[in-house]
Scaffold this active site. Sequence first.
Site, PDB file in Angstrom:
ATOM      1  N   ALA A 119       4.958 -11.299  15.087  1.00 51.12           N
ATOM      2  CA  ALA A 119       5.950 -10.924  14.088  1.00 51.12           C
ATOM      3  C   ALA A 119       7.015 -12.009  13.980  1.00 51.12           C
ATOM      4  CB  ALA A 119       6.580  -9.587  14.462  1.00 51.12           C
ATOM      5  N   LYS A 126       0.810  -1.219   0.000  1.00 47.73           N
ATOM      6  CA  LYS A 126       0.000   0.000   0.000  1.00 47.73           C
ATOM      7  C   LYS A 126       0.840   1.265   0.000  1.00 47.73           C
ATOM      8  CE  LYS A 126      -4.360  -0.111   2.265  1.00 47.73           C
ATOM      9  NZ  LYS A 126      -5.042  -0.381   3.506  1.00 47.73           N
ATOM     10  N   GLU A 136       0.745  -2.884  26.126  1.00 50.49           N
ATOM     11  CA  GLU A 136       1.920  -2.140  25.650  1.00 50.49           C
ATOM     12  C   GLU A 136       1.565  -0.664  25.418  1.00 50.49           C
ATOM     13  OE1 GLU A 136       3.804  -4.330  22.352  1.00 50.49           O
ATOM     14  OE2 GLU A 136       5.166  -5.091  23.882  1.00 50.49           O
ATOM     15  N   ASP A 195      -0.136 -12.713   9.816  1.00 56.74           N
ATOM     16  CA  ASP A 195      -1.407 -12.637  10.547  1.00 56.74           C
ATOM     17  C   ASP A 195      -2.594 -13.151   9.739  1.00 56.74           C
ATOM     18  OD1 ASP A 195      -0.011 -11.612  12.634  1.00 56.74           O
ATOM     19  OD2 ASP A 195      -0.984  -9.655  12.659  1.00 56.74           O
TER      20      ASP A 195
HETATM   21  C1  FAD Z   1       0.846  -2.582  18.929  1.00 56.35           C
HETATM   22  C2  FAD Z   1       1.270  -3.986  18.556  1.00 56.35           C
HETATM   23  C3  FAD Z   1       2.311  -4.586  19.246  1.00 56.35           C
HETATM   24  C4  FAD Z   1       2.746  -5.870  18.901  1.00 56.35           C
HETATM   25  N1  FAD Z   1       3.806  -6.406  19.580  1.00 56.35           N
HETATM   26  C5  FAD Z   1       4.317  -7.581  19.167  1.00 56.35           C
HETATM   27  C6  FAD Z   1       5.501  -8.108  19.757  1.00 56.35           C
HETATM   28  O1  FAD Z   1       6.051  -7.511  20.694  1.00 56.35           O
HETATM   29  N2  FAD Z   1       6.016  -9.262  19.282  1.00 56.35           N
HETATM   30  C7  FAD Z   1       5.438  -9.922  18.231  1.00 56.35           C
HETATM   31  O2  FAD Z   1       5.988 -10.936  17.799  1.00 56.35           O
HETATM   32  N3  FAD Z   1       4.310  -9.480  17.649  1.00 56.35           N
HETATM   33  C8  FAD Z   1       3.727  -8.317  18.092  1.00 56.35           C
HETATM   34  N4  FAD Z   1       2.577  -7.843  17.489  1.00 56.35           N
HETATM   35  C9  FAD Z   1       1.952  -8.622  16.401  1.00 56.35           C
HETATM   36  C10 FAD Z   1       2.713  -8.408  15.085  1.00 56.35           C
HETATM   37  O3  FAD Z   1       2.854  -7.036  14.830  1.00 56.35           O
HETATM   38  C11 FAD Z   1       2.021  -9.062  13.919  1.00 56.35           C
HETATM   39  O4  FAD Z   1       1.858 -10.422  14.223  1.00 56.35           O
HETATM   40  C12 FAD Z   1       2.844  -8.911  12.630  1.00 56.35           C
HETATM   41  O5  FAD Z   1       2.904  -7.566  12.253  1.00 56.35           O
HETATM   42  C13 FAD Z   1       2.277  -9.724  11.482  1.00 56.35           C
HETATM   43  O6  FAD Z   1       3.056  -9.537  10.335  1.00 56.35           O
HETATM   44  P1  FAD Z   1       2.408  -9.496   8.891  1.00 56.35           P
HETATM   45  O7  FAD Z   1       3.526  -9.431   7.909  1.00 56.35           O
HETATM   46  O8  FAD Z   1       1.399 -10.558   8.769  1.00 56.35           O
HETATM   47  O9  FAD Z   1       1.585  -8.137   8.856  1.00 56.35           O
HETATM   48  P2  FAD Z   1       2.125  -6.634   8.929  1.00 56.35           P
HETATM   49  O10 FAD Z   1       3.502  -6.572   9.461  1.00 56.35           O
HETATM   50  O11 FAD Z   1       1.090  -5.856   9.659  1.00 56.35           O
HETATM   51  O12 FAD Z   1       2.183  -6.169   7.410  1.00 56.35           O
HETATM   52  C14 FAD Z   1       1.047  -6.100   6.559  1.00 56.35           C
HETATM   53  C15 FAD Z   1       1.419  -5.279   5.351  1.00 56.35           C
HETATM   54  O13 FAD Z   1       0.414  -5.371   4.364  1.00 56.35           O
HETATM   55  C16 FAD Z   1       0.111  -4.091   3.831  1.00 56.35           C
HETATM   56  N5  FAD Z   1      -1.272  -4.093   3.361  1.00 56.35           N
HETATM   57  C17 FAD Z   1      -2.396  -4.334   4.081  1.00 56.35           C
HETATM   58  N6  FAD Z   1      -3.487  -4.271   3.299  1.00 56.35           N
HETATM   59  C18 FAD Z   1      -3.054  -4.000   2.043  1.00 56.35           C
HETATM   60  C19 FAD Z   1      -3.697  -3.833   0.785  1.00 56.35           C
HETATM   61  N7  FAD Z   1      -5.025  -3.942   0.670  1.00 56.35           N
HETATM   62  N8  FAD Z   1      -2.930  -3.543  -0.291  1.00 56.35           N
HETATM   63  C20 FAD Z   1      -1.586  -3.445  -0.183  1.00 56.35           C
HETATM   64  N9  FAD Z   1      -0.923  -3.625   0.969  1.00 56.35           N
HETATM   65  C21 FAD Z   1      -1.651  -3.895   2.081  1.00 56.35           C
HETATM   66  C22 FAD Z   1       0.338  -3.154   4.976  1.00 56.35           C
HETATM   67  O14 FAD Z   1       0.573  -1.826   4.539  1.00 56.35           O
HETATM   68  C23 FAD Z   1       1.556  -3.781   5.653  1.00 56.35           C
HETATM   69  O15 FAD Z   1       2.750  -3.281   5.118  1.00 56.35           O
HETATM   70  C24 FAD Z   1       2.101  -6.569  17.847  1.00 56.35           C
HETATM   71  C25 FAD Z   1       1.038  -5.977  17.166  1.00 56.35           C
HETATM   72  C26 FAD Z   1       0.619  -4.692  17.505  1.00 56.35           C
HETATM   73  C27 FAD Z   1      -0.500  -4.030  16.745  1.00 56.35           C
END
Ligand code: FAD
Lengths: 406, 406
Positions: A318, A38, A170, A301
């Site tokens: 993450a 995005k 957090e 996720d």
């Molecule tokens: C406040 C907070 C604290 C956290 N703390 C921890 C921690 O301490 N340790 C831990 O392991 N986990 C933690 N988590 C959980 C962790 O952040 C998630 O599990 C992790 O980000 C998942 O990774 P991902 O790649 O699936 O998604 P993300 O890292 O969220 O990436 C998703 C990507 O997809 C893109 N995207 C979404 N929709 C679209 C679309 N329609 N078109 C194009 N691009 C799109 C977004 O812009 C983003 O770049 C935390 C979460 C939050 C919210």
Amino acid sequence: MRKPSIVILGGGYAGLMTATRLQKQLGKDEAQITLINKHDYHYETTWLHEASAGTLHHDRVRYDIASVIDRSKVNFMVATVEEIQSANNKIITDAGEVPYDYLVVALGAESETFGIQGLKEHAFTITNVNQSRRIREHIDLQFATYAAEDEKKPERLTIVVGGAGFTGIEFLGELGNRVPELCREYDIDPKKVHVICVEAAPMILPGFDEELVKYAKSKLESKGVEFRIGTPIKEATETSIIVGKGEEEVEEIKAGTIVWAAGVRGSSLIETSGIENMRARVKVNHDLRAPGLDNVFVIGDCSLIINEEINRPYPPTAQIAMQQGEVVARNLTALVKGQQEGLETFTPDLKGTVCSLGEDDAIGVVFGRKLTGTAASFMKKMVDNRALFLIGGLGLVLKKGKFKFF
Amino acid sequence: MRKPSIVILGGGYAGLMTATRLQKQLGKDEAQITLINKHDYHYETTWLHEASAGTLHHDRVRYDIASVIDRSKVNFMVATVEEIQSANNKIITDAGEVPYDYLVVALGAESETFGIQGLKEHAFTITNVNQSRRIREHIDLQFATYAAEDEKKPERLTIVVGGAGFTGIEFLGELGNRVPELCREYDIDPKKVHVICVEAAPMILPGFDEELVKYAKSKLESKGVEFRIGTPIKEATETSIIVGKGEEEVEEIKAGTIVWAAGVRGSSLIETSGIENMRARVKVNHDLRAPGLDNVFVIGDCSLIINEEINRPYPPTAQIAMQQGEVVARNLTALVKGQQEGLETFTPDLKGTVCSLGEDDAIGVVFGRKLTGTAASFMKKMVDNRALFLIGGLGLVLKKGKFKFF
Ligand SMILES: Cc1cc2nc3c(=O)[nH]c(=O)nc-3n(C[C@H](O)[C@H](O)[C@H](O)COP(=O)(O)OP(=O)(O)OC[C@H]3O[C@@H](n4cnc5c(N)ncnc54)[C@H](O)[C@@H]3O)c2cc1C
Ligand SMILES: Cc1cc2nc3c(=O)[nH]c(=O)nc-3n(C[C@H](O)[C@H](O)[C@H](O)COP(=O)(O)OP(=O)(O)OC[C@H]3O[C@@H](n4cnc5c(N)ncnc54)[C@H](O)[C@@H]3O)c2cc1C
């Protein structure tokens, strides 16, 4: 022979890890790799509670994807995915259609409000950079307005956080540090500020070690956080939340700011993709492919991995997202190189969990050891830096890392 | 013999100048001096356009009054004046009653909306620190919200400034510098932002040298400011302003932020004080006393001084306010020491006027010479520093002065 095209949706932990690994493992002539995200930046979702509270600027939480991508191997496309057509092997974006031979879905999570009335309209969620800085600015304006208005509305200084899970706790830790700063900034008596955590479950941080939970609760309380556990949110309005009280009664809590941090689900795009899912999450095969689809991987996720020891899903993290990215990169490399069978099985390698309580404090279990205070806080920053290192190497750690350990 | 009590209302330019001069001129046993101000700090009213735009933090714009007051001679009271009872020689504040033998009214200005509907409710005014930081936060939140929302409201990025006088133009100059920063901060295309100045008069900066006005207009336009002159504001709503267009028609301009910078009047407390006034301003005698009241001085923006050459009032300025403070201090010293007649006459000594167009640009006439660009900007900062110097000496200049000249 035509090069197979690999399309990765999402440049978060899972997607970016996949892309940066693939660009090392595959030659230019072996595949055409496209990463769609995005924004032109990656953000650390796990640091968003800091950007939301205003304790860390959002530019510290993000970096240019171009800086970690090898453009000669990966075609990086800034676009919003609008539809996944798994039956046609095609992606619809706001910048056009993209066909694929192999697909990696790594679109992350969305907030889940469980149908609670008014939450979607009136509560903020800590879900991305845009939302986080909006929360920060909203809270700032509440304080500034309170200081300026003749007839002061005390509820402007009330912040309600819905949910005492990881994200909620957090965020509360950061607020504990941020509120005194805001009071100084706007000449407000800290006693007038209320930070209230409302949680339906009978405890905070369910599943976490009891002793550590006690530590966290008392540390947050000493920073002024009020806990209302066993208290479900029934409704959110423009100026308040309505919570359950006992069996029958309800109570209204007036609040200038409501942040909902109690639930996540997978990307809603999955629900219309033709991929089998539960609440927008895909219970993937051992090799991380979607059930019945040989050319679609789902990670981060958006995926659901069962912990077979207890027969319950692993909480999405993450840590798992990045490990999945590594496995998918290897499995895709194998497929592109012609291997058809015996793809690698994904098994999470959980090193521990640390929950931050603000800049200077945390709780955690790391390699089986319980940690609190500065030791835990140190570990948390190491974990944060490690994510940078795995994706962008030492250069990225030096540029974006967290070094203020004590 | 009882010491006479001198009460000074307001710790702005006029009041604070009076207090700091008096503490030098009178011994401890000669008078009891009380300074009453709403806050424990003094702010530079002439810098508020910067705090409002967010180009200068509000803590740079204010300092503790205690740091320039000699507490052994001046009793400093943080309180809000609620009523002036000139018939009873008494002041009512939110912290109690204060009787006086001599009174100095230096409560500054209030915004004047000329009865235009909706302005009071929906427009911000650049009148004090509280209002200024609220404007800043409001604009920030508009940009943050625009970036975050799915259905973008373009009017969030429209800022309307009502009035092209001194304050309006100086604020526009700061916005010209601030908007590009905000666009970077929130990833917004600068072309989407509209900064519109609406002015009823047929020109900007009426009374200023024509050539300089032309310079100012073209410099502000090059920074993206759109001028709508000869355009009266008819009404403000929650989301727009309605302006006149030709004789009969009106036009609605949607705007997320409306700042009214077109009119000031004296403190409304004067209207119920028993002191003769016109729109809360007092046409004072030559010695700065209120007509018919031997023990009440009115100075600063609450006073009205006629320029006899053209038979029109001088525009109220910090320059005049401070010069009045010096004269009142001398006149009070004379009265306390027993002199009854022949108090000093106040004559403004106008050294020039500089109007800022942002950090790096300005226009001005100083000692009869026209200045533009960095030379004028330099002069502006010298004027700003001079105000600090006159009240708090070199120490205050070093602490709060503006040194980033080029
Ligand atoms: C406040 C907070 C604290 C956290 N703390 C921890 C921690 O301490 N340790 C831990 O392991 N986990 C933690 N988590 C959980 C962790 O952040 C998630 O599990 C992790 O980000 C998942 O990774 P991902 O790649 O699936 O998604 P993300 O890292 O969220 O990436 C998703 C990507 O997809 C893109 N995207 C979404 N929709 C679209 C679309 N329609 N078109 C194009 N691009 C799109 C977004 O812009 C983003 O770049 C935390 C979460 C939050 C919210
Ligand atoms: C944005 C802007 C830019 C300007 N630029 C210039 C310029 O470049 N040059 C120039 O000469 N002039 C300029 N002016 C005008 C100048 O600021 C005023 O003329 C000057 O401030 C008047 O001084 P004062 O002491 O009367 O009032 P102020 O300096 O405004 O002080 C009034 C004081 O009274 C206090 N007060 C008010 N009400 C109460 C109450 N009820 N109880 C207790 N305390 C109270 C306030 O807190 C404040 O401390 C500018 C004005 C603005 C708004």
